[in-house]
Design a protein around this motif. Structure first.
Motif, mmCIF file in Angstrom:
data_model
loop_
_atom_site.group_PDB
_atom_site.id
_atom_site.type_symbol
_atom_site.label_atom_id
_atom_site.label_comp_id
_atom_site.label_asym_id
_atom_site.label_seq_id
_atom_site.Cartn_x
_atom_site.Cartn_y
_atom_site.Cartn_z
ATOM 1 N N LYS A 3 0.832 -1.200 0.000
ATOM 2 C CA LYS A 3 0.000 0.000 0.000
ATOM 3 C C LYS A 3 0.870 1.254 0.000
ATOM 4 N N LEU A 6 2.520 1.720 -3.471
ATOM 5 C CA LEU A 6 1.583 2.204 -4.483
ATOM 6 C C LEU A 6 1.157 3.648 -4.226
ATOM 7 N N GLU A 7 1.038 4.030 -2.935
ATOM 8 C CA GLU A 7 0.708 5.422 -2.621
ATOM 9 C C GLU A 7 1.823 6.362 -3.047
ATOM 10 N N LEU A 9 3.964 5.765 -5.414
ATOM 11 C CA LEU A 9 3.963 5.744 -6.879
ATOM 12 C C LEU A 9 2.883 6.681 -7.407
ATOM 13 N N TRP A 10 1.720 6.663 -6.771
ATOM 14 C CA TRP A 10 0.621 7.534 -7.203
ATOM 15 C C TRP A 10 0.961 9.004 -6.968
ATOM 16 N N SER A 11 1.609 9.301 -5.851
ATOM 17 C CA SER A 11 1.946 10.699 -5.562
ATOM 18 C C SER A 11 3.011 11.235 -6.516
ATOM 19 N N GLU A 12 3.827 10.372 -7.048
ATOM 20 C CA GLU A 12 4.881 10.767 -7.993
ATOM 21 C C GLU A 12 4.524 10.375 -9.425
ATOM 22 N N ARG A 13 3.235 10.339 -9.743
ATOM 23 C CA ARG A 13 2.783 9.814 -11.033
ATOM 24 C C ARG A 13 3.254 10.635 -12.217
ATOM 25 N N TYR A 17 5.055 9.013 -15.794
ATOM 26 C CA TYR A 17 4.554 9.105 -17.161
ATOM 27 C C TYR A 17 5.668 8.986 -18.190
ATOM 28 N N GLN A 110 6.895 -1.151 -7.266
ATOM 29 C CA GLN A 110 6.684 -0.023 -8.160
ATOM 30 C C GLN A 110 7.006 -0.387 -9.612
ATOM 31 N N THR A 113 4.303 -2.630 -11.084
ATOM 32 C CA THR A 113 3.106 -1.849 -11.399
ATOM 33 C C THR A 113 3.297 -1.069 -12.697
#
Length: 173
Positions: A3, A6-7, A9-13, A17, A110, A113
């Motif tokens: 968790k 993934l959090e 990873l999402w914050s540094e999305r 990219y 990471q 994913t």
């Protein structure tokens, strides 16, 4: 751990990219050049005589393998560069008291994913690019076959390639 990984990873999305785009393009190129090795309309059986004479069919297969090797090294380099950019996150994870094994697991989650998302996008993109590529190649080679050739072996080869890349990345960490 999953968790948290993934959090982060999402914050540094936004940084992800670029890596995801690079991997999608590289995997798409791999998929297209695997056509030279897997498509029965484009390949011929290579015999030992072809190898000794360095024939055209052997050269095409060798060129395809060379492109695959370059693509794999490019993906590994991109992933390694991405991981090196996140020294701040790794510092936070170390300060939180995680061991070296958990840090590698954090990075591996990471990367898995990102790879899964990239492979899904690549497969969707290949539904468009493969027929275009095969149309160009078939017209050039005067082959009159269906351009909508999707071999399951191609997709399994990409899966094997991704697993090999993940193993290389684990070794690099």
């Amino acid at each position: 751990m999953i968790k948290f990984s993934l959090e982060m990873l999402w914050s540094e999305r936004r940084k992800v990219y670029g890596l995801c785009t690079s991997m999608v393009m590289t995997l798409s190129i791999c998929l297209l050049f695997l056509q030279f090795l897997m498509n029965p309309n484009l390949t011929q059986k290579i015999t030992s005589i072809d190898i000794f004479q360095f024939s055209e069919t052997f050269c095409i297969s060798l060129f395809g393998l060379f492109i695959l090797a370059v693509c794999v090294s490019l993906i590994c380099y991109s992933c390694n560069y991405y991981m090196k950019l996140h020294a701040r996150e790794i510092g936070m994870v170390k300060m939180a008291g995680f061991s070296q094994g958990k840090i590698v697991l954090y990075q591996l989650i990471q990367m898995i994913t990102i790879m899964v998302v990239s492979v899904i996008i690549t497969f969707c993109l290949s539904l468009v690019t493969t027929p275009i590529f095969l149309t160009i190649v078939y017209r050039y080679c005067h082959i009159h076959q269906n351009v909508f050739y999707f071999n399951t072996r191609l997709f399994s080869m990409i899966g094997i390639l991704v697993v090999c890349i993940l193993i290389i990345l684990i070794g690099m960490q």
